[in-house]
Design an enzyme around this catalytic site. Structure first.
Site, PDB file in Angstrom:
ATOM      1  N   HIS A 190       0.863  -1.180   0.000  1.00 38.51           N
ATOM      2  CA  HIS A 190       0.000   0.000   0.000  1.00 38.51           C
ATOM      3  C   HIS A 190       0.897   1.227   0.000  1.00 38.51           C
ATOM      4  CE1 HIS A 190      -3.735   2.266   0.829  1.00 38.51           C
ATOM      5  NE2 HIS A 190      -2.904   3.097   1.423  1.00 38.51           N
ATOM      6  N   CYS A 191       0.797   2.006  -1.066  1.00 42.75           N
ATOM      7  CA  CYS A 191       1.678   3.165  -1.227  1.00 42.75           C
ATOM      8  C   CYS A 191       0.997   4.407  -0.666  1.00 42.75           C
ATOM      9  CB  CYS A 191       2.010   3.373  -2.702  1.00 42.75           C
ATOM     10  SG  CYS A 191       3.127   4.767  -2.985  1.00 42.75           S
ATOM     11  N   PRO A 192       1.550   5.021   0.376  1.00 41.70           N
ATOM     12  CA  PRO A 192       0.919   6.225   0.935  1.00 41.70           C
ATOM     13  C   PRO A 192       1.046   7.440   0.030  1.00 41.70           C
ATOM     14  CG  PRO A 192       3.000   5.789   2.039  1.00 41.70           C
ATOM     15  CD  PRO A 192       2.758   4.620   1.125  1.00 41.70           C
ATOM     16  N   GLY A 195      -1.791   6.943  -2.319  1.00 45.62           N
ATOM     17  CA  GLY A 195      -3.029   6.710  -1.583  1.00 45.62           C
ATOM     18  C   GLY A 195      -3.826   5.536  -2.092  1.00 45.62           C
ATOM     19  N   GLN A 196      -3.155   4.476  -2.507  1.00 45.62           N
ATOM     20  CA  GLN A 196      -3.846   3.337  -3.094  1.00 45.62           C
ATOM     21  C   GLN A 196      -3.010   2.073  -2.912  1.00 45.62           C
ATOM     22  OE1 GLN A 196      -6.433   1.683  -3.807  1.00 45.62           O
ATOM     23  NE2 GLN A 196      -7.192   2.729  -5.644  1.00 45.62           N
TER      24      GLN A 196
END
Length: 427
Positions: A190-192, A195-196
């Site tokens: 999950h890549c901050p 945001g996805q």
């Protein structure tokens, strides 16, 4: 019917009702979806729980890139028009591509797996050659299913886990994202920054995003230096007259270590056919990887394979109170060995259904009680200090014993069996 067949049927049923006129008790699926996603444009755009981080990412990319483009526009009016036009055009194209790849990564379904809300069928729960030692209660049913089962993949045995939230066995390489509350196909991480979740359906765009970001940093860094060197004379004097180029050089030098290092790491993962989750958890660089197809095959799988369609149609019409359409929800209290719909009497050690009927624990159902003497149980009850009401309840329930007497009774039963065997031998 297999689990995959059930999911396909649910998707087909949902998609077939898109154009049907809505009823009073119907709602779009994205409005009642139980994941933590955020939707725009009527469910056409799917963002993660922290989709607002796109504002920060867009600022960190757009601010230096647009500043560089404006800097080159200023020099076009001067004597460096032939040099500034192509540099400005290439920089603008890289910036636009970077934002396009960012949007495609963040605003699309990463590969969310359709949830189950009905209990698993027998062939789905027990279609395994190596049963797990850990079992979980099936929601809405008294049947227990193994938490882990083995699945053959390219001649290797891969263990897949049962998801308590989505009520399904996760496909190989899938995992449940705790931030978005969804199971995702080929879950990478999950890549901050976008945001996805990064999964099967947006991983190629994620690679293009970080690669274009790295190229943009290098591009701005190099031509900012060229702008300084073209001034001639003392370098420090040139830097004092072109502070914008100096700021861009420092900024891009710092940023390229992050996005560049991330790009190199993911190029390694692609060549070895790993995900970030697998690399940190399973260490396929030290163990045999069941998914690798060679370097060329791995590159082809990521960049030349067709992106599969989404498993969930978020614009489909569903019933507002239809758990099948909305997906299953398993709270923290429902996960594990005891369902929240069943009452558990901790003090007495019995399990009751909603109707109040007692359920005999499965571990007690497999024991042999033929050797236990009924008179011995009554004797122990008479000698104990329990009240008459408890005695009456205990006599009606053959598997209920006073606290502290279970071990004594079991020892007495085993001793009785041994004595009976010894008496037969003496005869």
């Amino acid at each position: 019917m297999t689990m995959l067949g059930r999911k396909k049927s649910q998707v087909c049923d949902s998609s077939s009702s898109i154009d049907d006129p809505p009823k009073s008790n119907q709602e779009r699926l994205y409005r009642v979806w139980k994941g933590n996603n955020k939707f725009l444009c009527g469910g056409r755009l799917v963002f993660g729980h922290d989709g607002a981080s796109l504002y920060l990412t867009s600022f960190l990319i757009g601010c230096p890139a647009l500043t560089f483009c404006i800097r080159m526009l200023v020099t076009i009016k001067g004597y460096q028009a032939r040099y500034s036009y192509p540099v400005f055009t290439a920089g603008l194209i890289l910036t636009v591509l970077d934002f396009i790849f960012l949007f495609l990564t963040s605003g699309r379904d990463p590969g969310i797996i359709l949830r189950n809300s009905t209990p698993l069928e027998l062939d789905e729960a027990f279609d395994t050659s190596t049963p797990s030692m850990e079992w979980v209660n099936n929601k809405g049913s008294s049947m227990k299913i193994p938490r882990i089962k083995d699945v053959p993949v390219n001649g290797h045995t891969v263990k897949v886990k049962f998801c308590d939230t989505c009520l399904l066995y996760r496909p190989p390489r899938a995992s449940h994202c705790s931030i978005c509350n969804n199971c995702v196909q080929k879950f990478d991480h999950h890549c901050p920054w976008v945001g996805q979740c990064i999964g099967l359906r947006n991983y190629p765009f994620f690679i293009l995003f970080i690669s274009s970001s790295t190229l943009l940093c290098i591009y701005v860094f190099v031509f900012s230096w060229i702008n300084l060197l073209q001034k001639g004379g003392n370098l420090w004097r040139a830097m004092s007259h072109d502070v914008v180029s100096v700021i861009l050089i420092v900024y891009c030098f710092i940023a390229v270590w992050f996005v560049g290092g991330l790009t190199v790491f993911h190029v390694y993962l692609i060549c070895t056919n790993q995900t970030t989750y697998e690399n940190f958890r399973y260490r396929y660089d030290k163990n045999e990887n069941p998914y690798t197809k060679g370097i060329l095959g791995n590159l082809k799988e990521v960049f030349c394979s067709r992106i599969p369609p989404s498993m969930v149609n978020f614009r489909a019409w569903v019933l507002k109170d239809d758990d099948t359409a909305m997906g299953s929800i398993a709270s923290e209290s429902e996960r594990g060995f005891i369902s929240s719909k069943e009452k558990f009497d901790i003090e007495m050690g019995n399990k009751f259904t909603k109707d109040g009927n007692m359920l005999v624990p499965s571990i007690l159902q497999k024991l042999d009680y033929t050797g236990i003497d009924d008179n011995m149980k009554k004797k122990n009850l008479d000698s104990s200090g329990f009240n008459d009401d408890l005695k009456r309840k205990t006599s009606d329930q053959p598997f209920l014993f006073p606290i502290g007497q279970e071990i004594k009774n079991s020892k007495g039963g085993s001793a009785a069996r041994v004595n009976s065997v010894s008496d037969k031998r003496t005869q």
